[in-house]
Motif scaffolding. Structure first.
Motif, PDB file in Angstrom:
ATOM      1  N   VAL A 142      13.999   1.038 -49.649  1.00 12.98           N
ATOM      2  CA  VAL A 142      12.760   1.734 -49.959  1.00 12.98           C
ATOM      3  C   VAL A 142      13.073   3.223 -50.053  1.00 12.98           C
ATOM      4  CG1 VAL A 142      10.410   2.247 -49.200  1.00 12.98           C
ATOM      5  CG2 VAL A 142      11.407  -0.012 -48.751  1.00 12.98           C
ATOM      6  N   VAL A 143      12.759   3.844 -51.182  1.00 10.57           N
ATOM      7  CA  VAL A 143      13.035   5.265 -51.379  1.00 10.57           C
ATOM      8  C   VAL A 143      11.750   6.053 -51.160  1.00 10.57           C
ATOM      9  CG1 VAL A 143      13.866   7.035 -52.961  1.00 10.57           C
ATOM     10  CG2 VAL A 143      14.855   4.725 -53.026  1.00 10.57           C
ATOM     11  N   GLY A 144      11.786   6.953 -50.190  1.00 10.92           N
ATOM     12  CA  GLY A 144      10.628   7.785 -49.897  1.00 10.92           C
ATOM     13  C   GLY A 144      10.236   7.709 -48.441  1.00 10.92           C
ATOM     14  N   GLY A 145      10.235   8.856 -47.755  1.00 10.65           N
ATOM     15  CA  GLY A 145       9.916   8.893 -46.335  1.00 10.65           C
ATOM     16  C   GLY A 145       8.508   9.349 -46.035  1.00 10.65           C
ATOM     17  N   GLY A 146       7.619   9.318 -47.058  1.00 10.31           N
ATOM     18  CA  GLY A 146       6.225   9.667 -46.832  1.00 10.31           C
ATOM     19  C   GLY A 146       5.425   8.464 -46.364  1.00 10.31           C
ATOM     20  N   LEU A 147       4.094   8.584 -46.416  1.00 10.33           N
ATOM     21  CA  LEU A 147       3.230   7.535 -45.876  1.00 10.33           C
ATOM     22  C   LEU A 147       3.417   6.209 -46.598  1.00 10.33           C
ATOM     23  CD1 LEU A 147      -0.110   9.482 -45.265  1.00 10.33           C
ATOM     24  CD2 LEU A 147       1.992   9.461 -43.934  1.00 10.33           C
ATOM     25  N   THR A 148       3.508   6.251 -47.925  1.00  8.61           N
ATOM     26  CA  THR A 148       3.660   5.005 -48.674  1.00  8.61           C
ATOM     27  C   THR A 148       4.972   4.319 -48.342  1.00  8.61           C
ATOM     28  OG1 THR A 148       2.327   5.918 -50.481  1.00  8.61           O
ATOM     29  CG2 THR A 148       3.645   3.969 -50.977  1.00  8.61           C
ATOM     30  N   GLY A 149       6.052   5.071 -48.314  1.00 10.95           N
ATOM     31  CA  GLY A 149       7.350   4.488 -48.002  1.00 10.95           C
ATOM     32  C   GLY A 149       7.387   3.881 -46.612  1.00 10.95           C
ATOM     33  N   ILE A 150       6.784   4.557 -45.648  1.00  9.83           N
ATOM     34  CA  ILE A 150       6.755   4.048 -44.281  1.00  9.83           C
ATOM     35  C   ILE A 150       5.993   2.728 -44.214  1.00  9.83           C
ATOM     36  CG2 ILE A 150       5.838   4.496 -41.964  1.00  9.83           C
ATOM     37  CD1 ILE A 150       6.350   7.521 -42.596  1.00  9.83           C
ATOM     38  N   GLU A 151       4.836   2.682 -44.865  1.00  9.83           N
ATOM     39  CA  GLU A 151       4.036   1.459 -44.833  1.00  9.83           C
ATOM     40  C   GLU A 151       4.740   0.306 -45.533  1.00  9.83           C
ATOM     41  OE1 GLU A 151      -0.551   2.728 -44.203  1.00  9.83           O
ATOM     42  OE2 GLU A 151       0.077   2.451 -46.289  1.00  9.83           O
ATOM     43  N   ALA A 170      14.605  11.853 -48.771  1.00 13.69           N
ATOM     44  CA  ALA A 170      15.257  13.116 -49.105  1.00 13.69           C
ATOM     45  C   ALA A 170      15.188  14.110 -47.953  1.00 13.69           C
ATOM     46  CB  ALA A 170      14.621  13.727 -50.354  1.00 13.69           C
ATOM     47  N   GLY A 171      14.197  13.939 -47.068  1.00 15.13           N
ATOM     48  CA  GLY A 171      14.062  14.814 -45.905  1.00 15.13           C
ATOM     49  C   GLY A 171      13.954  13.996 -44.637  1.00 15.13           C
ATOM     50  N   ARG A 172      13.145  14.507 -43.723  1.00 15.38           N
ATOM     51  CA  ARG A 172      12.941  13.800 -42.457  1.00 15.38           C
ATOM     52  C   ARG A 172      11.804  12.799 -42.618  1.00 15.38           C
ATOM     53  NH1 ARG A 172      11.749  16.504 -36.470  1.00 15.38           N
ATOM     54  NH2 ARG A 172      12.127  14.594 -35.267  1.00 15.38           N
ATOM     55  N   LEU A 173      11.860  11.744 -41.857  1.00 17.45           N
ATOM     56  CA  LEU A 173      10.838  10.708 -41.898  1.00 17.45           C
ATOM     57  C   LEU A 173       9.498  11.273 -41.437  1.00 17.45           C
ATOM     58  CD1 LEU A 173      10.380   7.601 -42.309  1.00 17.45           C
ATOM     59  CD2 LEU A 173      10.768   7.376 -39.845  1.00 17.45           C
ATOM     60  N   GLY A 174       8.420  10.998 -42.224  1.00 18.65           N
ATOM     61  CA  GLY A 174       7.076  11.436 -41.842  1.00 18.65           C
ATOM     62  C   GLY A 174       6.985  12.916 -41.580  1.00 18.65           C
ATOM     63  N   PRO A 175       7.303  13.771 -42.542  1.00 17.18           N
ATOM     64  CA  PRO A 175       7.390  15.214 -42.278  1.00 17.18           C
ATOM     65  C   PRO A 175       6.069  15.855 -41.868  1.00 17.18           C
ATOM     66  CG  PRO A 175       7.492  14.763 -44.644  1.00 17.18           C
ATOM     67  CD  PRO A 175       7.603  13.450 -43.959  1.00 17.18           C
ATOM     68  N   VAL A 218      24.326   3.222 -51.375  1.00 15.00           N
ATOM     69  CA  VAL A 218      23.480   2.382 -50.527  1.00 15.00           C
ATOM     70  C   VAL A 218      23.237   1.089 -51.297  1.00 15.00           C
ATOM     71  CG1 VAL A 218      21.239   2.134 -49.391  1.00 15.00           C
ATOM     72  CG2 VAL A 218      22.366   4.378 -49.456  1.00 15.00           C
ATOM     73  N   ASP A 219      23.858   0.019 -50.843  1.00 21.82           N
ATOM     74  CA  ASP A 219      23.729  -1.262 -51.539  1.00 21.82           C
ATOM     75  C   ASP A 219      22.354  -1.878 -51.297  1.00 21.82           C
ATOM     76  OD1 ASP A 219      26.334  -1.057 -52.443  1.00 21.82           O
ATOM     77  OD2 ASP A 219      27.168  -2.120 -50.708  1.00 21.82           O
ATOM     78  N   ALA A 220      21.794  -2.485 -52.340  1.00 19.74           N
ATOM     79  CA  ALA A 220      20.494  -3.149 -52.218  1.00 19.74           C
ATOM     80  C   ALA A 220      20.296  -4.094 -53.390  1.00 19.74           C
ATOM     81  CB  ALA A 220      19.363  -2.125 -52.175  1.00 19.74           C
ATOM     82  N   ASP A 221      19.713  -5.250 -53.104  1.00 16.03           N
ATOM     83  CA  ASP A 221      19.348  -6.174 -54.177  1.00 16.03           C
ATOM     84  C   ASP A 221      18.085  -5.712 -54.894  1.00 16.03           C
ATOM     85  OD1 ASP A 221      21.421  -8.023 -53.408  1.00 16.03           O
ATOM     86  OD2 ASP A 221      20.156  -8.598 -51.719  1.00 16.03           O
ATOM     87  N   VAL A 222      17.207  -5.045 -54.139  1.00 17.76           N
ATOM     88  CA  VAL A 222      15.949  -4.540 -54.685  1.00 17.76           C
ATOM     89  C   VAL A 222      15.750  -3.101 -54.218  1.00 17.76           C
ATOM     90  CG1 VAL A 222      13.443  -4.820 -54.781  1.00 17.76           C
ATOM     91  CG2 VAL A 222      14.898  -6.841 -54.637  1.00 17.76           C
ATOM     92  N   VAL A 223      15.337  -2.224 -55.132  1.00 16.59           N
ATOM     93  CA  VAL A 223      15.003  -0.842 -54.801  1.00 16.59           C
ATOM     94  C   VAL A 223      13.505  -0.659 -55.017  1.00 16.59           C
ATOM     95  CG1 VAL A 223      15.281   1.591 -55.417  1.00 16.59           C
ATOM     96  CG2 VAL A 223      17.273   0.062 -55.376  1.00 16.59           C
ATOM     97  N   VAL A 224      12.814  -0.153 -53.995  1.00 16.72           N
ATOM     98  CA  VAL A 224      11.380   0.116 -54.082  1.00 16.72           C
ATOM     99  C   VAL A 224      11.172   1.627 -54.141  1.00 16.72           C
ATOM    100  CG1 VAL A 224       9.125  -0.310 -53.077  1.00 16.72           C
ATOM    101  CG2 VAL A 224      11.003  -1.920 -52.637  1.00 16.72           C
ATOM    102  N   TRP A 225      10.465   2.087 -55.168  1.00 19.46           N
ATOM    103  CA  TRP A 225      10.287   3.526 -55.385  1.00 19.46           C
ATOM    104  C   TRP A 225       8.904   3.948 -54.891  1.00 19.46           C
ATOM    105  CZ3 TRP A 225      14.322   6.395 -56.612  1.00 19.46           C
ATOM    106  CH2 TRP A 225      14.120   7.746 -56.943  1.00 19.46           C
ATOM    107  N   THR A 226       8.860   4.782 -53.856  1.00 23.08           N
ATOM    108  CA  THR A 226       7.572   5.213 -53.297  1.00 23.08           C
ATOM    109  C   THR A 226       7.463   6.730 -53.220  1.00 23.08           C
ATOM    110  OG1 THR A 226       8.254   5.284 -50.962  1.00 23.08           O
ATOM    111  CG2 THR A 226       7.585   3.140 -51.857  1.00 23.08           C
ATOM    112  N   THR A 227       8.376   7.440 -53.831  1.00 20.70           N
ATOM    113  CA  THR A 227       8.377   8.896 -53.725  1.00 20.70           C
ATOM    114  C   THR A 227       7.959   9.522 -55.051  1.00 20.70           C
ATOM    115  OG1 THR A 227       9.737  10.848 -53.234  1.00 20.70           O
ATOM    116  CG2 THR A 227      10.856   8.979 -54.266  1.00 20.70           C
ATOM    117  N   GLY A 228       6.934  10.320 -55.021  1.00 17.34           N
ATOM    118  CA  GLY A 228       6.479  11.017 -56.217  1.00 17.34           C
ATOM    119  C   GLY A 228       5.459  10.214 -57.011  1.00 17.34           C
ATOM    120  N   PHE A 229       4.351  10.873 -57.341  1.00 13.64           N
ATOM    121  CA  PHE A 229       3.311  10.258 -58.153  1.00 13.64           C
ATOM    122  C   PHE A 229       2.954  11.213 -59.279  1.00 13.64           C
ATOM    123  CE2 PHE A 229       3.018   8.298 -54.020  1.00 13.64           C
ATOM    124  CZ  PHE A 229       2.792   6.964 -54.317  1.00 13.64           C
ATOM    125  N   ARG A 230       2.519  10.646 -60.378  1.00 13.65           N
ATOM    126  CA  ARG A 230       2.100  11.476 -61.499  1.00 13.65           C
ATOM    127  C   ARG A 230       0.772  10.976 -62.031  1.00 13.65           C
ATOM    128  NH1 ARG A 230       6.699   9.586 -65.878  1.00 13.65           N
ATOM    129  NH2 ARG A 230       6.020   7.415 -66.114  1.00 13.65           N
TER     130      ARG A 230
END
Length: 376
Positions: A142-151, A170-175, A218-230
């Protein structure tokens, strides 16, 4: 008394649907949405983890309100003619007032390979796609340490205890959380066995995982993108004043600074808090902005001076699986006041989600009353 206008609301998410139902009490309303069902976006992480999530037909939710529902995708806004054009080629819909509530989507173009190889959970269709891919996956990143990524990370780890779940931030978890809040997250991640990669910006996404900017894989079978919205490009293309991120620039009543017949609410509007900072995208801030816009439109139609949005606090309400959670207030981006964790916080989050996706939609006056506290 101002003549009764025809109001067109674009988008039937939490904010758009609530605004449409409230405004329909005052004027004719046409609601345009690209699907015929209301989707509880705040439960997309549960949907991705394989849990059943309801989808209520929009026609049921607008029944008896007088709202004209149009299920179609908006392709263009013509502010000079005050019309919106539709993908089906149907006759353009004219408006006197436009409420723009088209929300946001995942930004999969920020890093090479994300659009081709990553899955997002910003919409229900992609969340279902992730649910399908999880069946054959042994490792998910899971890419992204914000609220969505944590959930997402905690929900997947709890629902699939036999899989390896990684969270890459990219930074600290739950900044935005307090030190105590972050410590609770670390303990929760340890309990679930989630492998955490902090201060690890992603350079590239591939079919078998991630390449970090430091050169680590970072090996992974599935990558989940949760960082950045447009947000959709429709507002910019129509010539409305927007910020660098594409959100419509609005005044304190959610009215466009360049086109006073347009109001922008939810993620697509650049609402600001009491200290002038642009509010984050999310259901909570979006709901407050929606209530502000509805009251402003109603006041102006009645010849009254509308009140301004004056949000002082923002609540960070996070689910950590089904039996744990974290709730904390923030002011100006800094945590303040007491914090709830554990089952109590999980119950608070569930109550918020149930209220936003159920009771408040059928009884929108509740949302209007709650939002009124954020006006000055």
């Amino acid at each position: 008394m101002t003549p009764t206008p025809h109001i067109v609301v674009l988008g039937a998410g939490y904010t758009g649907l609530t605004a449409a139902k409230l405004l329909a009490r005052r004027a004719p309303v046409t609601l345009v949405n690209d699907r015929d069902r209301f989707v509880e976006r705040m439960r997309n992480h549960q949907l991705a983890a394989g849990q059943p999530v309801r989808g209520t037909p929009l026609r049921d939710l607008v029944a008896g309100t007088g709202i004209r529902l149009v299920v179609d995708r908006v392709t263009r806004i013509d502010p000079d003619r005050r019309e919106v054009e539709l993908a089906s080629g149907a006759e353009p819909i004219g408006y006197d007032l436009l409420v723009y509530a088209l929300g946001s989507t995942a930004d999969l173009d920020a890093v090479p390979g994300a659009a081709e190889h990553a899955v997002a959970v910003a919409d229900a269709e992609r969340a279902v796609q992730l649910q399908d891919r999880m069946r054959a996956a042994s490792t998910v990143a899971v890419v992204g340490g914000g609220l969505t990524g944590i959930e997402v990370a905690t929900e997947l780890a709890e629902s699939h205890p036999d899989r390896t779940v990684r969270l890459v931030s990219a930074g600290r978890l739950g900044p935005a959380l307090s030190e105590r809040g972050q410590e609770h997250l670390y303990r929760t991640f340890d309990r679930f066995g989630i492998r955490l990669h902090e201060h690890a910006p992603v350079a590239k996404v591939g079919p078998d995982g991630l390449l970090l900017e430091q050169g680590e894989r970072v090996d992974a079978d599935v990558v989940v993108w949760t960082t950045g919205f447009r947000v959709p490009p429709l507002a910019r293309e129509a010539g409305l004043a927007v910020g660098d991120n594409g959100r419509i620039l609005v005044d304190g009543t959610m009215r466009s600074v360049s086109h006073p017949e347009v109001y922008a609410i939810g993620d697509a509007g650049a609402a600001r808090d009491a200290e002038g900072r642009e509010m984050r995208m999310g259901c909570g801030p979006g709901g407050l902005a929606g209530a502000c816009a509805v009251r402003a439109i109603t006041d102006r139609l009645a010849g009254r001076t509308p009140r301004q949005l004056a949000v002082a606090y923002d609540g960070q309400c996070i689910s950590l699986g089904r039996k744990d959670g974290l709730f904390q207030y923030a002011r100006g981006g800094s945590p303040v006041g007491p914090m709830l964790t554990g089952r109590v916080a999980a119950a608070v989050k569930e109550a918020v989600v149930r209220g936003a996706g159920g009771f408040s939609l059928r009884h929108p006056t509740v949302a209007l009353l709650a939002g009124g506290r954020a006006l000055a």
